[in-house]
Write a protein that holds these residues in place. Structure first.
Motif, PDB file in Angstrom:
ATOM      1  N   ARG A  30      -0.840  10.759   0.751  1.00 15.39           N
ATOM      2  CA  ARG A  30       0.013  11.950   0.689  1.00 15.39           C
ATOM      3  C   ARG A  30      -0.340  12.933   1.808  1.00 15.39           C
ATOM      4  O   ARG A  30       0.522  13.610   2.354  1.00 15.39           O
ATOM      5  N   ASP A 537       7.609  13.751  -5.520  1.00 17.46           N
ATOM      6  CA  ASP A 537       8.452  14.939  -5.563  1.00 17.46           C
ATOM      7  C   ASP A 537       8.118  15.758  -4.319  1.00 17.46           C
ATOM      8  O   ASP A 537       7.381  16.725  -4.351  1.00 17.46           O
ATOM      9  N   THR A 538       8.654  15.296  -3.204  1.00 21.27           N
ATOM     10  CA  THR A 538       8.285  15.918  -1.937  1.00 21.27           C
ATOM     11  C   THR A 538       9.469  16.644  -1.332  1.00 21.27           C
ATOM     12  O   THR A 538      10.590  16.580  -1.852  1.00 21.27           O
ATOM     13  N   GLU A 542       6.802  19.933   2.776  1.00 18.40           N
ATOM     14  CA  GLU A 542       5.581  19.117   2.785  1.00 18.40           C
ATOM     15  C   GLU A 542       5.550  18.184   3.999  1.00 18.40           C
ATOM     16  O   GLU A 542       4.500  17.987   4.611  1.00 18.40           O
ATOM     17  N   LYS A 545       4.728  20.142   7.081  1.00 18.03           N
ATOM     18  CA  LYS A 545       3.307  20.503   7.051  1.00 18.03           C
ATOM     19  C   LYS A 545       2.447  19.288   7.402  1.00 18.03           C
ATOM     20  O   LYS A 545       1.406  19.418   8.045  1.00 18.03           O
ATOM     21  N   ARG A 549      -0.056  19.108  10.372  1.00 11.88           N
ATOM     22  CA  ARG A 549      -1.445  18.703  10.126  1.00 11.88           C
ATOM     23  C   ARG A 549      -1.936  17.743  11.210  1.00 11.88           C
ATOM     24  O   ARG A 549      -2.989  17.935  11.794  1.00 11.88           O
TER      25      ARG A 549
END
Lengths: 626, 626
Positions: A30, A537-538, A542, A545, A549
């Protein structure tokens, strides 16, 4: 374990032939999601600082993405990464084809390879059976022969093989990895890393199904994509003309890299266009897993005195320009041959073409002599010389040995002012896009963690089109088209957001011809596809990000290896005016450009030395990177 | 114009009775979205720095949100904003009820009111007809009478009225605005701003439909919401017991603010619980537009010697605690009366209760004498004294005049060490949540732009529950539950992301009992609802960025008005241990707390003085805020 992934990573130590299967757990997937995310993770966590990229301490990671192998157009890709022997920093390059989906179908999300085999080997993966096999008899063979030998040995002519050629064996610093002889992880010299480990190839065959959380939803999105995909002008053009379909338009725009980026317009442009390929040497269209575009060309020349083997595919836009206008070669047959040779030898067409153009300009200016060049009359436009040099580079013969280290190192050795002809950033040669007409690409060159790289953001020329911007990237918070030459903070903002999006697409294993803004798959359908594939449940939040990252992780890796803000630069030539064409007289305004870089740092939450703040790293859940 | 909005903002200058309709255009709506977004925009763009909040230069903005009036549970809210007379900084407070949707149905997204009327007036909006009407005969009347008079005068007993009471007229610095006599824009003294403008009320009646882009999709989400809504434990509890249903659990947790935050456990807690209300004075449940929860209480007492009028609703959790445990009153009838009086006078129950508790502790410690207190024996637990003081505060009589300026100003005037009994941040009294048991709420108090405010992030206690965190806020990038006392960077990260989400919900006009993580409407359904309402191709990314944008705008506004990092603090008492209850001995660790604040700044892209970086502002498209 989330759907879409297999939950298993192969780790192979070539020094002692140890094969392990690691199961990293859902949090890993994830946070890092695949591709660049996996690679940055392993490099930061496992590589000591300052290692020799061509030493046994380096590791090479083959990473599929979160969507690799989902049966939707444009999702066939995987990334390979290591410390780059070309840049000395974060190294990565992606490829399409069938190898990535095949690895997933064999049951694995990636492979981490470490150590160095005492003798040449190749890896064979067939579902749960993983072997390290002797490659002594294949070592030294060109890629075509090697593929034939491996397939014969395995008794399977469908096995997918990612391999290096003699270029990688000879540690050419821009040696590439090829699968199916034509899909290249082209850049950053990852082929040399394989070569340094005595690893010739990885053959993969998988027979399993990739599990998806919501197959019906995937089918629904697939149908929608297929409905719109072939109606979309870019898709049509790619089908008809391949990536070289862009040559004429870019030339008309005045930014076709010509004569080592001195010029922006090439009088022989028509002769090296996608149209010319289609009308002459094209034998068939090819493509990647589950993708109907078929943007790849397979070309063939069967004249007795001049053969180009169809199995090596055909030249992409980058290759056409690198060996065409950049070297002032207006002959598509020569370019096709150069492409075939590069794929046969396993060296990157961009850096190879650029290295030759560099040497040509050195020769033109008396910095390299005919003697230095093993007697070759290396004038711009000399086709024979180009083909000879490709072979010399791959074999590290004579002048080729110097050029095989890339133009930055070569210029350093040659001296005499040759540096100004080396069109590189962080040691990697520029791709075939002149940022004097699309300044965001210049930011991408300067800021990419891999050195000059055109796969950082979509082109400014695209983002100047109101229809494309307003209709497609609104979910990213971008609603205003901007002029290709705009270098204001608005362009930087667009760059920051799109860089995160593209970084995520990279992690996802998605080709940039698929999703908006370059392709036509709506941004939110990509999000829905990740949801349907993984069951997470994205959200776009996300995923963006996650993209941010990995950008920060790669930045931290480079800082650790000594690449700093002082390396976020462009070759001086780009601050000098173009000498012909539609943009004659146009240069990138230097002060504005570096001001934009400085605003970029600030927008990213980095200090004025380009170092991510503690808060930014913590916000991205990267405590271990501080 | 996007759907969901009306595209029209009313601007009224009370000095010259000028009424204008402004049409800001889609870019305005997409960037600012409503509520806090609109308010920050107008305050930054239109208010000179350093103005007197109670002078004619201040403006007061009534702003609906992007989802206000969508017929889905929990979407009835609107925000009012101005420069706050309580904090001297960014002022804002939200209310539910029916007034917000009514304004939209009249055809407007908001109202900007400027100047000062020479005499008392009220505004009447009936669709396209906007009148400024004399209110001389209503001025001085309590809210119930005023509502009756206005409805009678307009001949419409369904007209929705947002108004001030005598507290606002008397410029009590924490006077509120009430609609339907019971839904309060309670905090920050916005009622005093209306009072300073001689504006008694805004009556609204609308007969139009709000246009939605995709009504079918809204119906689909509505059905899904209704299906899950009343099954969700919090919704059930809110229906059964109202917000005071929390009293017993919070008391058991040891963080029920008691005796001016000296204690965390109140022995009379059961007597002031939601259960007690339900068993005694509750007459009916009430609620807001389109919401089935009906979490509002309507209470009634009809004893001859003690009446509480049902039209003023009933006490919420905040009110129960502010007049209950905080003042050591264990009598629900007194609390109900205090609530009714505050709603009648139009003053904020939290700041009123806290001001009285402050005076009680001053009295207990000999800092205020009976003489100072107009002869009142102001001991903790003295019910009569509490009710008397409410009246004195609203009327600015005697000691009430001092306390009507809030505890921070009162303590400054009183001196003698009374400051330590003023439980305020930035001049606003703490809400009824003790952060010694949920430190994120402490960060919210310290960092909220409006002074101590509990509506910044969901409570740590909620976010410690694995089921809730993992199942509901994953799309926000939060997948790990954290202990309520955790003050590590992980808590800060959770805070940063949730603050952006809640900031967006505020802009949307959404009640926090609706969406996850506090409510049960999935995050991605809120995103889908914005898409269906507006027709925008938007994403959680864009909505989170909008939330972040307004946080930065409010921060910039506060910095401009002189509120700096030195004001991002907590009252010293919170760094001292709780003296009883389950968390006896627990204090907020001071160094860790301010380290967390410092990490927050860094995560936000702010410097160590809490000033947003140029890059952050540009990234958020806020060039004009630099």
């Amino acid at each position: 374990m989330p759907y879409g992934f297999l939950g298993k990573i192969i780790r192979i130590n070539l020094t002692d032939s140890m094969v392990k299967i690691e199961k990293p757990g859902e949090a890993f997937y994830r946070a890092y999601m695949g591709g660049k995310g996996f690679i940055t993770y392993y490099l930061l966590k496992e590589l000591p600082a300052g290692i020799n990229p061509l030493g046994p301490e380096n590791k090479i990671i083959f990473a599929t993405g979160i969507l690799t192998g989902v049966p939707i157009p444009a999702m066939p890709r995987f990334a390979v990464g290591a410390k780059s022997p070309l840049t000395g920093g974060y190294g990565q390059s992606e490829a399409g084809g069938y190898w990535g989906p095949e690895l997933k179908r064999a049951g694995y999300d990636g492979i981490v390879i470490e150590g160095k085999s005492p003798k040449p080997v190749y890896i064979n993966i067939k579902d749960d059976d993983i072997q390290i096999r002797d490659a002594s008899h294949i070592w030294g063979k060109d890629t075509g022969e090697a593929q034939d030998l491996i397939r014969a040995e395995l008794g399977d002519d469908k096995v997918r093989i990612a391999q290096i050629g003699p270029g990688g064996e000879n540690l050419v610093r821009y040696a590439c990895i090829l699968n199916e002889l034509k899909h290249a992880n082209g850049r950053n010299g990852l082929g040399a890393v394989m070569g340094s480990k005595n690893l010739k190839a990885i053959a993969v065959r998988g027979t399993k199904d990739i599990p998806f959380a919501d197959g019906d939803k995937i089918k629904e999105i697939r149908k929608k994509c297929l409905d719109i995909y072939m109606e979309y002008p870019l898709s049509r053009s790619l089908y008809e003309l391949g990536t070289s379909g862009l040559v004429k338009a870019i030339n008309a725009g005045g930014i076709l890299p010509t004569k080592n980026f001195k010029y922006g317009e090439f009088e022989g442009a028509d002769k090296i266009s996608g149209e010319t390929i289609a009308q002459t040497i094209l034998k068939r269209r090819e493509g990647c897993y589950a993708c109907p575009i078929r943007c790849k060309r397979a070309v063939q020349i069967e004249r007795e005195d001049f053969r180009v083997d169809i199995n090596y595919g055909g030249p992409e836009y980058e290759t056409v320009v690198a060996f065409g206008s950049l070297c002032e070669i207006a002959d598509m047959e020569v370019i096709a041959k150069a492409n075939e040779m590069c794929n046969r030898y396993g060296i990157d067409t961009i850096s190879t073409g650029s290295s030759i153009a560099f040497a040509m300009e050195c020769y033109e200016n008396g910095i390299l002599t005919k003697e230095d060049l093993d007697g070759i009359e290396l004038t711009f436009g000399n086709s024979d010389a180009v083909l000879k040099l490709i072979e010399k580079i791959a074999k590290r013969e004579g002048i080729g040995n110097l050029l095989a280290d890339g133009t930055a190192r070569a210029a350093q050795k040659i001296g005499k002012g040759s540096e100004k002809y080396s069109m590189n950033v962080k040691g990697q040669e520029l791709a075939m896009h002149d940022p004097r007409g699309k300044v965001g690409i210049g930011m991408g060159y300067a800021l990419s963690e891999t050195g000059a790289d055109h796969m950082v953001v979509p082109h400014d020329t695209l983002l100047a089109q109101e229809g494309i911007v307003v209709d497609s990237v609104a979910p990213l918070g971008i609603t205003e088209p901007l002029d290709p030459l705009d270098l204001s903070w608005k362009k930087v903002r667009m760059f920051v957001y799109l860089q995160q999006w593209w970084s995520f697409l990279n992690m996802a294993g998605v080709c940039d011809f698929g999703p908006a803004p370059r392709g036509c798959i709506p941004v939110m359908d990509v999000v829905n596809l990740v949801r349907a594939t993984t069951g997470w449940d994205t959200s776009l939040w996300e995923l963006m990000k996650a993209g941010e990252r990995t950008i920060n992780m790669a930045r931290i890796y480079n800082l650790r290896e000594g690449l700093t803000a002082e390396d976020d630069i462009l070759p001086e030539r780009l601050f000098e005016p173009l000498l012909n064409g539609r943009l004659k007289g146009t240069a990138i305004p230097k002060d504005e450009f570096y001001e934009a870089i400085s605003i970029y740092y600030s927008m990213m939450g980095w200090n004025d030395k380009g170092v991510p703040s503690k808060g930014k790293l913590l916000e991205l859940n990267l405590e271990y990177c501080i």
